[in-house]
Design a protein around this motif. Structure first.
Motif, PDB file in Angstrom:
ATOM      1  N   GLU A   1      47.259  39.913  38.974  1.00  0.00           N
ATOM      2  CA  GLU A   1      46.098  40.674  38.524  1.00  0.00           C
ATOM      3  C   GLU A   1      45.742  40.368  37.073  1.00  0.00           C
ATOM      4  O   GLU A   1      44.624  40.630  36.640  1.00  0.00           O
ATOM      5  CB  GLU A   1      46.360  42.167  38.727  1.00  0.00           C
TER       6      GLU A   1
ATOM      7  N   ILE B   1      49.247  48.531  35.394  1.00  0.00           N
ATOM      8  CA  ILE B   1      47.860  48.268  35.000  1.00  0.00           C
ATOM      9  C   ILE B   1      47.779  48.027  33.499  1.00  0.00           C
ATOM     10  O   ILE B   1      47.059  47.132  33.035  1.00  0.00           O
ATOM     11  CB  ILE B   1      46.946  49.424  35.434  1.00  0.00           C
TER      12      ILE B   1
ATOM     13  N   ASP C   1      42.732  44.920  42.011  1.00  0.00           N
ATOM     14  CA  ASP C   1      43.806  45.908  42.067  1.00  0.00           C
ATOM     15  C   ASP C   1      44.375  45.965  43.480  1.00  0.00           C
ATOM     16  O   ASP C   1      43.628  46.079  44.462  1.00  0.00           O
ATOM     17  CB  ASP C   1      43.259  47.281  41.672  1.00  0.00           C
TER      18      ASP C   1
ATOM     19  N   ASN D   1      40.891  46.374  38.288  1.00  0.00           N
ATOM     20  CA  ASN D   1      41.532  47.576  37.770  1.00  0.00           C
ATOM     21  C   ASN D   1      41.361  47.755  36.265  1.00  0.00           C
ATOM     22  O   ASN D   1      41.358  48.879  35.763  1.00  0.00           O
ATOM     23  CB  ASN D   1      43.021  47.619  38.146  1.00  0.00           C
TER      24      ASN D   1
ATOM     25  N   THR E   1      39.766  51.002  34.892  1.00  0.00           N
ATOM     26  CA  THR E   1      40.553  51.819  33.974  1.00  0.00           C
ATOM     27  C   THR E   1      39.805  52.075  32.679  1.00  0.00           C
ATOM     28  O   THR E   1      39.805  53.194  32.152  1.00  0.00           O
ATOM     29  CB  THR E   1      41.897  51.122  33.673  1.00  0.00           C
TER      30      THR E   1
END
Length: 360
Positions: free
Chosen positions: A51, A72, A200, A320, A324
């Motif tokens: 990611e 994350i 994600d 993500n 976020t």
């Protein structure tokens, strides 16, 4: 105002110090090393690399340590670091058919060339807590896994040989680089796959699950799921040939999906595809299911309104870090905005009260 700024700086410095203390935990407990995280939390490391779009197990392990296990946040750290790196060129497309597999299974054929290789997997464990791990003693020696450096053919090649699965068109057009260019819609399949590869995992999993429950035209079989190492080669113009610069671990998933055919195409199976850095089976399978759902238009199928079929919805919300950032920004100061809305609500209430009183 200057005093307020200075006070804010002191508070932020104190928050950073407190964060470092919380990250370290009890000083009496030995500190985790980057090497321990890299070697013993490999699936977390693989997710951060995938990611974060950067294949470097050491940096991914460092990011996990710095982020206190928040994957994350670790992905955010990796992406921020990657933007500082110079780019000298690009590699050739990796040849997954030449993969030295550690794990290779098929849900469509029991007996297949090269055989089923179970490899390292949780699939056959009992999901019971192993309290022996808490004892921290030396584990019993594991049986040596066979080394498999011989390439094995893709399972879909068996269907392709008999014309039972759609052709895989070759497109040598370079896909836009999402690490350097913003996403543009409509997107080519190559760009969609790139976005899904760094999406994600939880979001991709939820979308894939929705397709299995009927929110999308997929009825997938795992034609093949393979994990292994592939060589990375770079063309050197001064030499006139490609040079292998290393190898990376990949997870690849080919799904076989039902397709009724059309006026121009005979009944055949269609493909879904997933390719992820590291060992990441759940992500690769999810990616292949969502890829197939997004192909409704090119296959001449109806759009049912399922979220996994909506390219704009999927690609605009799968990242993500972007999600976020937008989500967590609301915890930052919005004093002016709120005061403006607060004053508006008060004024409306006053006017409503005045109108009500005048009517009475």
């Amino acid at each position: 105002m200057y005093v307020a700024v200075k006070g804010g700086e002191r508070a932020i410095d104190a928050a950073h110090a407190w964060l470092a203390e919380e990250r370290r935990g009890d000083p009496a407990v030995p500190e985790l090393t980057v090497a321990q995280i890299r070697e013993q939390m490999t699936l977390a490391v693989n997710r951060v690399m995938a990611e974060g779009s950067l294949y470097d197990p050491d940096l991914a392990a460092l990011a996990i340590k710095q982020a206190r296990g928040d994957l994350i946040e670790a992905v955010f750290l990796i992406r921020a670091y990657r933007t500082t790196l110079p780019r000298f060129g690009q590699s050739r497309a990796v040849d997954t058919a030449a993969m030295a597999v550690d794990r290779r299974i098929s849900a469509t054929f029991k007996d297949l060339p090269g055989g089923q290789v179970l490899g390292p997997t949780f699939d056959y464990t009992h999901r019971l807590l192993d309290f022996a791990l808490a004892a921290e003693g030396a584990p019993p020696p594991a049986p040596k896994a066979p080394v498999r450096d011989e390439p094995v053919p893709h399972v879909t090649a068996l269907l392709d040989r008999d014309g039972l699965i759609e052709d895989q068109p070759k497109d040598d057009t370079p896909a836009p680089d999402l690490t350097r260019q913003p996403l543009e819609l409509p997107a080519s399949r190559a760009l969609r796959l790139q976005a899904l590869a760094r999406a994600d995992e939880g979001f991709a999993l939820s979308l894939a699950y929705s397709t299995q429950r009927g929110y999308g035209r997929t009825h997938a079989f795992v034609g093949e799921l393979r994990i292994g190492r592939v060589a990375v080669e770079v063309d050197l113009p001064e030499l006139g040939f490609a040079v292998e610069i290393g190898e990376i671990e990949l997870t690849e998933c080919d799904t076989v999906n039902q397709f009724k055919g059309s006026k121009t195409e005979p009944p055949q199976f269609t493909r879904g595809y997933g390719l992820v850095m590291g060992q990441s089976e759940r992500k690769a399978i999810s990616m292949s299911l969502v890829d197939r759902a997004l192909r409704w238009h090119e296959l001449g199928e109806d759009f049912t309104g399922a979220p996994a079929q909506d390219e704009e919805f999927v690609l605009s919300h799968c990242d993500n870090i972007q999600a976020t950032g937008f989500l967590e920004h609301i915890k930052l100061p919005h004093y002016v905005d709120f005061q403006a809305e607060l004053e508006l609500v008060r004024r409306i209430r006053r006017e409503a009260t005045q109108i009500r009183e005048a009517a009475e």
